[in-house]
Motif scaffolding. Structure first.
Motif, PDB file in Angstrom:
ATOM      1  N   THR A 236      10.871  13.964  -8.350  1.00  0.00           N
ATOM      2  CA  THR A 236      10.813  15.130  -7.475  1.00  0.00           C
ATOM      3  C   THR A 236      10.256  14.864  -6.081  1.00  0.00           C
ATOM      4  OG1 THR A 236       8.652  15.677  -8.382  1.00  0.00           O
ATOM      5  CG2 THR A 236      10.567  16.702  -9.435  1.00  0.00           C
ATOM      6  N   GLU A 237       9.893  13.619  -5.757  1.00  0.00           N
ATOM      7  CA  GLU A 237       9.362  13.363  -4.418  1.00  0.00           C
ATOM      8  C   GLU A 237       9.657  11.944  -3.960  1.00  0.00           C
ATOM      9  OE1 GLU A 237       4.959  13.379  -4.105  1.00  0.00           O
ATOM     10  OE2 GLU A 237       4.986  13.565  -6.275  1.00  0.00           O
ATOM     11  N   ALA A 238       9.760  11.801  -2.648  1.00  0.00           N
ATOM     12  CA  ALA A 238       9.989  10.485  -2.056  1.00  0.00           C
ATOM     13  C   ALA A 238       8.748   9.613  -2.252  1.00  0.00           C
ATOM     14  CB  ALA A 238      10.301  10.625  -0.570  1.00  0.00           C
ATOM     15  N   LEU A 239       8.952   8.305  -2.252  1.00  0.00           N
ATOM     16  CA  LEU A 239       7.871   7.333  -2.352  1.00  0.00           C
ATOM     17  C   LEU A 239       7.989   6.392  -1.159  1.00  0.00           C
ATOM     18  CD1 LEU A 239       5.552   6.059  -4.073  1.00  0.00           C
ATOM     19  CD2 LEU A 239       7.307   4.589  -5.085  1.00  0.00           C
ATOM     20  N   GLY A 240       6.914   6.268  -0.372  1.00  0.00           N
ATOM     21  CA  GLY A 240       6.919   5.384   0.785  1.00  0.00           C
ATOM     22  C   GLY A 240       5.750   4.427   0.728  1.00  0.00           C
ATOM     23  N   PHE A 241       5.995   3.168   1.097  1.00  0.00           N
ATOM     24  CA  PHE A 241       4.912   2.192   1.057  1.00  0.00           C
ATOM     25  C   PHE A 241       5.052   1.135   2.143  1.00  0.00           C
ATOM     26  CE2 PHE A 241       8.088   0.857  -2.115  1.00  0.00           C
ATOM     27  CZ  PHE A 241       8.339  -0.463  -1.776  1.00  0.00           C
ATOM     28  N   LEU A 242       3.899   0.602   2.539  1.00  0.00           N
ATOM     29  CA  LEU A 242       3.830  -0.542   3.434  1.00  0.00           C
ATOM     30  C   LEU A 242       3.883  -1.810   2.595  1.00  0.00           C
ATOM     31  CD1 LEU A 242       0.911   0.556   5.776  1.00  0.00           C
ATOM     32  CD2 LEU A 242       3.358   0.469   6.355  1.00  0.00           C
TER      33      LEU A 242
ATOM     34  N   ARG B  86       4.580   9.819  -5.019  1.00  0.00           N
ATOM     35  CA  ARG B  86       4.130   9.276  -6.303  1.00  0.00           C
ATOM     36  C   ARG B  86       5.305   8.599  -6.979  1.00  0.00           C
ATOM     37  NH1 ARG B  86      -0.893  10.940  -7.399  1.00  0.00           N
ATOM     38  NH2 ARG B  86      -1.630  12.706  -6.206  1.00  0.00           N
ATOM     39  N   GLY B  87       4.973   7.717  -7.878  1.00  0.00           N
ATOM     40  CA  GLY B  87       6.005   7.005  -8.619  1.00  0.00           C
ATOM     41  C   GLY B  87       5.348   6.045  -9.573  1.00  0.00           C
ATOM     42  N   ALA B  88       6.030   4.943  -9.814  1.00  0.00           N
ATOM     43  CA  ALA B  88       5.518   3.912 -10.714  1.00  0.00           C
ATOM     44  C   ALA B  88       6.010   2.565 -10.230  1.00  0.00           C
ATOM     45  CB  ALA B  88       5.988   4.166 -12.141  1.00  0.00           C
ATOM     46  N   CYS B  89       5.267   1.543 -10.615  1.00  0.00           N
ATOM     47  CA  CYS B  89       5.715   0.183 -10.302  1.00  0.00           C
ATOM     48  C   CYS B  89       5.553  -0.685 -11.543  1.00  0.00           C
ATOM     49  CB  CYS B  89       4.973  -0.406  -9.114  1.00  0.00           C
ATOM     50  SG  CYS B  89       3.242  -0.779  -9.385  1.00  0.00           S
ATOM     51  N   LEU B  90       6.411  -1.675 -11.600  1.00  0.00           N
ATOM     52  CA  LEU B  90       6.327  -2.733 -12.603  1.00  0.00           C
ATOM     53  C   LEU B  90       5.897  -3.980 -11.860  1.00  0.00           C
ATOM     54  CD1 LEU B  90       6.974  -4.087 -15.386  1.00  0.00           C
ATOM     55  CD2 LEU B  90       9.284  -4.463 -14.478  1.00  0.00           C
ATOM     56  N   VAL B  91       4.808  -4.595 -12.301  1.00  0.00           N
ATOM     57  CA  VAL B  91       4.371  -5.885 -11.772  1.00  0.00           C
ATOM     58  C   VAL B  91       4.077  -6.764 -12.974  1.00  0.00           C
ATOM     59  CG1 VAL B  91       2.697  -7.140 -10.372  1.00  0.00           C
ATOM     60  CG2 VAL B  91       3.400  -4.845  -9.676  1.00  0.00           C
TER      61      VAL B  91
ATOM     62  N   LYS C 298       0.133   6.198  -6.388  1.00  0.00           N
ATOM     63  CA  LYS C 298      -0.069   7.374  -5.538  1.00  0.00           C
ATOM     64  C   LYS C 298      -0.561   6.885  -4.181  1.00  0.00           C
ATOM     65  CE  LYS C 298      -4.773   8.037  -7.224  1.00  0.00           C
ATOM     66  NZ  LYS C 298      -4.978   6.620  -7.220  1.00  0.00           N
ATOM     67  N   PRO C 299      -0.641   7.779  -3.187  1.00  0.00           N
ATOM     68  CA  PRO C 299      -1.053   7.353  -1.855  1.00  0.00           C
ATOM     69  C   PRO C 299      -2.369   6.565  -1.846  1.00  0.00           C
ATOM     70  CG  PRO C 299      -0.161   9.544  -1.733  1.00  0.00           C
ATOM     71  CD  PRO C 299      -0.257   9.197  -3.201  1.00  0.00           C
ATOM     72  N   PHE C 300      -2.331   5.492  -1.082  1.00  0.00           N
ATOM     73  CA  PHE C 300      -3.430   4.588  -0.791  1.00  0.00           C
ATOM     74  C   PHE C 300      -3.749   3.614  -1.913  1.00  0.00           C
ATOM     75  CE2 PHE C 300      -4.088   8.509   1.688  1.00  0.00           C
ATOM     76  CZ  PHE C 300      -3.629   8.004   2.896  1.00  0.00           C
ATOM     77  N   ASP C 301      -2.967   3.616  -3.007  1.00  0.00           N
ATOM     78  CA  ASP C 301      -3.109   2.556  -4.003  1.00  0.00           C
ATOM     79  C   ASP C 301      -2.653   1.239  -3.379  1.00  0.00           C
ATOM     80  OD1 ASP C 301      -3.978   4.313  -5.953  1.00  0.00           O
ATOM     81  OD2 ASP C 301      -2.059   4.385  -7.028  1.00  0.00           O
ATOM     82  N   LEU C 302      -3.317   0.153  -3.743  1.00  0.00           N
ATOM     83  CA  LEU C 302      -2.961  -1.190  -3.287  1.00  0.00           C
ATOM     84  C   LEU C 302      -2.415  -1.990  -4.456  1.00  0.00           C
ATOM     85  CD1 LEU C 302      -6.128  -1.996  -1.159  1.00  0.00           C
ATOM     86  CD2 LEU C 302      -3.819  -1.584  -0.289  1.00  0.00           C
TER      87      LEU C 302
ATOM     88  N   MET D  10       0.860  -1.181   0.000  1.00  0.00           N
ATOM     89  CA  MET D  10       0.000   0.000   0.000  1.00  0.00           C
ATOM     90  C   MET D  10       0.898   1.233   0.000  1.00  0.00           C
ATOM     91  SD  MET D  10      -2.685   1.623   2.710  1.00  0.00           S
ATOM     92  CE  MET D  10      -4.202   0.869   2.153  1.00  0.00           C
ATOM     93  N   ILE D  11       0.702   2.087  -0.988  1.00  0.00           N
ATOM     94  CA  ILE D  11       1.464   3.330  -1.068  1.00  0.00           C
ATOM     95  C   ILE D  11       0.960   4.269   0.031  1.00  0.00           C
ATOM     96  CG2 ILE D  11       2.102   5.282  -2.540  1.00  0.00           C
ATOM     97  CD1 ILE D  11       3.056   2.494  -3.604  1.00  0.00           C
ATOM     98  N   LEU D  12       1.885   4.828   0.812  1.00  0.00           N
ATOM     99  CA  LEU D  12       1.503   5.763   1.877  1.00  0.00           C
ATOM    100  C   LEU D  12       1.822   7.214   1.532  1.00  0.00           C
ATOM    101  CD1 LEU D  12       2.352   4.302   5.390  1.00  0.00           C
ATOM    102  CD2 LEU D  12       0.183   4.382   4.174  1.00  0.00           C
ATOM    103  N   ARG D  13       2.899   7.431   0.808  1.00  0.00           N
ATOM    104  CA  ARG D  13       3.266   8.816   0.503  1.00  0.00           C
ATOM    105  C   ARG D  13       3.980   8.888  -0.833  1.00  0.00           C
ATOM    106  NH1 ARG D  13       8.618  10.748   3.777  1.00  0.00           N
ATOM    107  NH2 ARG D  13       8.011  12.681   2.807  1.00  0.00           N
TER     108      ARG D  13
END
Length: 153
Positions: free
Chosen positions: A113-119, A80-85, A93-97, A75-78
């Motif tokens: 331009t911004e940090a990306l944090g996730f659980l 923006r970015g991108a993921c490859l799955v 973006k925040p709260f995407d699962l 779960m993205i907490l903070r």
């Protein structure tokens, strides 16, 4: 970890840190390519056989491109970015699962331009990741969207 030893409450602190939770390097051994990422193990309880971890990458940072037998949930907490799955690149973006099935290539990248944090929730006992071979990378990069996603490596 002894389940009785777990604190019942660990207050959040500034900067996406938690009281009594170690802020650690992403991978201890440095054996895989990644950039500007850290981890914190927030919760580990043997009787549930899982870990809840928080990963954070600096702007333009990224996790290791890998695959493994275990599934995990993110779960993205903070930020923006991108993921490859598997073979799909998705803006996050925040709260995407995000569900990462077994044996699928995956990687997370922070926006420039911004940090990306996730659980991330995973099994406590899990297999070691497999890194891509040169042939795997060439096959992935045949897809133009994946090639663009990976172009900052």
């Amino acid at each position: 970890m002894d389940d009785d030893a777990l604190p019942l409450f660990r207050p959040a602190m500034q900067g996406f840190r938690w009281d009594a939770v170690a802020h650690q390097p992403y991978k201890q051994d440095g054996s895989a390519p990644f950039k500007d990422i850290s981890r914190q193990v927030l919760f580990q309880q043997d009787n549930l056989a899982c870990e809840l971890r928080y990963f954070e990458m600096d702007p333009a940072g990224y996790s290791t491109l890998e695959q493994h037998e275990h599934t995990h949930a993110v779960m993205i907490l903070r930020g923006r970015g991108a993921c490859l799955v598997d073979r799909t690149v998705q803006a996050v973006k925040p709260f995407d699962l995000i569900t990462i099935p077994a044996w699928t290539w995956h990687q997370f990248r922070a926006a420039p331009t911004e940090a990306l944090g996730f659980l991330c929730m995973v099994n406590s006992q899990r297999d070691r990741p497999r890194l891509p071979t040169d042939d795997d990378l060439a096959a992935l990069k045949r897809d133009p969207a994946i090639a663009r996603f990976m172009s900052t490596t």
